[in-house]
Write a protein that holds these residues in place. Structure first.
Motif, PDB file in Angstrom:
ATOM      1  N   ARG A 281       0.826  -1.210   0.000  1.00  0.00           N
ATOM      2  CA  ARG A 281       0.000   0.000   0.000  1.00  0.00           C
ATOM      3  C   ARG A 281       0.862   1.264   0.000  1.00  0.00           C
ATOM      4  N   HIS A 282       1.930   1.226   0.795  1.00  0.00           N
ATOM      5  CA  HIS A 282       2.850   2.370   0.805  1.00  0.00           C
ATOM      6  C   HIS A 282       3.510   2.535  -0.562  1.00  0.00           C
ATOM      7  N   ALA A 283       3.970   1.439  -1.157  1.00  0.00           N
ATOM      8  CA  ALA A 283       4.650   1.514  -2.449  1.00  0.00           C
ATOM      9  C   ALA A 283       3.720   2.059  -3.534  1.00  0.00           C
ATOM     10  N   LEU A 284       2.435   1.742  -3.436  1.00  0.00           N
ATOM     11  CA  LEU A 284       1.479   2.212  -4.431  1.00  0.00           C
ATOM     12  C   LEU A 284       1.272   3.723  -4.378  1.00  0.00           C
ATOM     13  N   THR A 285       1.666   4.359  -3.297  1.00  0.00           N
ATOM     14  CA  THR A 285       1.582   5.819  -3.254  1.00  0.00           C
ATOM     15  C   THR A 285       2.666   6.456  -4.121  1.00  0.00           C
ATOM     16  N   HIS A 286       3.669   5.652  -4.529  1.00  0.00           N
ATOM     17  CA  HIS A 286       4.757   6.146  -5.372  1.00  0.00           C
ATOM     18  C   HIS A 286       4.785   5.496  -6.752  1.00  0.00           C
ATOM     19  N   PHE A 287       4.326   4.244  -6.840  1.00  0.00           N
ATOM     20  CA  PHE A 287       4.432   3.489  -8.089  1.00  0.00           C
ATOM     21  C   PHE A 287       3.131   2.733  -8.347  1.00  0.00           C
ATOM     22  N   ASP A 288       2.477   3.024  -9.432  1.00  0.00           N
ATOM     23  CA  ASP A 288       1.232   2.337  -9.769  1.00  0.00           C
ATOM     24  C   ASP A 288       1.550   1.118 -10.623  1.00  0.00           C
TER      25      ASP A 288
END
Length: 321
Positions: A281-288
């Motif tokens: 979830r955290h990574a998705l704030t930077h990489f879709d």
């Protein structure tokens, strides 16, 4: 690396050395140390950065074909000395021994207020070893080997072609050679068995081990991509590098895609849906990325089956630690 008998490789290497001749003539000096090694000196400020680098890696760069050390030194206003190798990167040849002997005899290192040695892997071994020539220097070595002498490191089977080298004569055992350094920072991934074992052999009071789990063979490359290496060298040059400062710099991994992707994969394999969900979830704030979306969905499904759910998003970032 292309074989040294390959004519194309030899031609490219020869042309590249001519480029270094030109740079050295304009900015300092370029010396050829035998057939397979050389030294590029660029004179600038009162701080000297000494790097040990692979010639093939330098030539393979997209731009410039100049050493990493020169890139950093130029930005910081440092002088730099790059030792490069066309072979294995240990720099265990008589021509390099003689070169450092000459530098010591001439008092070369005494001309600088601060000296930093830097190297990665086998070249990290060289950085630690040759730092003996500049007592009081600071050393940054990433995943260095301490030695490949069979009686001390027979457990390291990664470099069979180097086991016949003599690691017991001059400039031999890296942990002993860096005893006169002011500070030695050993970076390694504790999950890489051999790197962790070599790091454990560096244990004097001037040694600061810096554990970097989750990077593996990518450690040096990704620290460079994140800008951490250049910052480390700058802080080391000014005597400000500490373990606390390093781990503050390493917080950049929270926004570094390759690290986050590997972390998600590892947590998936370890069947840790809670942490995997937080990290994804955290990574998705930077990489879709589809892989991250799938990981988050899988984690939420696994937690739902256990009657649990992820907490509020504000806690997600901490899981990337």
């Amino acid at each position: 690396m292309a074989a040294r008998t390959d004519p194309d490789h030899k031609n490219r290497a020869a042309a590249w050395r001519l480029t270094l001749d030109t740079h050295g003539a304009e900015h300092g000096a370029h010396l050829r140390l035998g057939e397979d090694h050389g030294a590029l000196l660029t004179e600038d400020g009162e701080t000297l950065l000494v790097t040990f680098e692979s010639a093939a890696t330098i030539r393979d760069q997209a731009q410039g074909a100049l050493p990493f050390g020169l890139e950093v030194a130029g930005r910081e206003g440092f002088s730099q000395l790059c030792l490069y190798s066309e072979t294995d990167g240990t720099f265990r040849v008589p021509e390099v021994y003689a070169y450092f002997d000459r530098l010591v005899d001439e008092g070369f290192f005494d001309e600088f207020d601060e000296v930093v040695f830097f190297g990665v892997g086998l070249s990290g071994y060289a950085a630690a070893t040759y730092s003996v020539a500049a007592p009081g220097a600071r050393v940054i070595a990433i995943a260095p080997v301490a030695t490949l002498a069979p009686d001390r490191a027979g457990w390291d089977k990664r470099f069979p072609e180097l086991r016949r080298h003599d690691f017991t004569s001059r400039y031999g055992y890296a942990p002993a050679m860096c005893e006169a350094a002011e500070q030695v920072f050993i970076l390694f991934d504790p999950q890489v068995r051999e790197d962790a074992m070599h790091a454990s052999l560096f244990h004097d009071s001037n040694i600061t081990p810096l554990r970097c789990p989750g990077f593996g063979a990518h450690l040096a490359h990704e620290l460079h991509e994140m800008g951490v290496l250049a910052s480390m060298i700058r802080h080391a040059a000014h005597g400000r590098l500490t373990s606390a400062r390093f781990f503050e710099l390493l917080r950049k991994r929270r926004e570094h895609g390759p690290y986050l992707r590997r972390l998600v994969v590892r947590l998936d394999r370890a069947a840790e849906p809670w942490r995997m969900g937080l990290v994804a979830r955290h990574a998705l704030t930077h990489f879709d990325w589809p892989r991250l979306r799938k990981a988050l969905a899988d984690a939420e499904a696994a937690l739902s089956a256990e009657g649990r759910s992820l907490p509020a998003p504000r806690r997600a970032q901490a899981a990337a630690e």
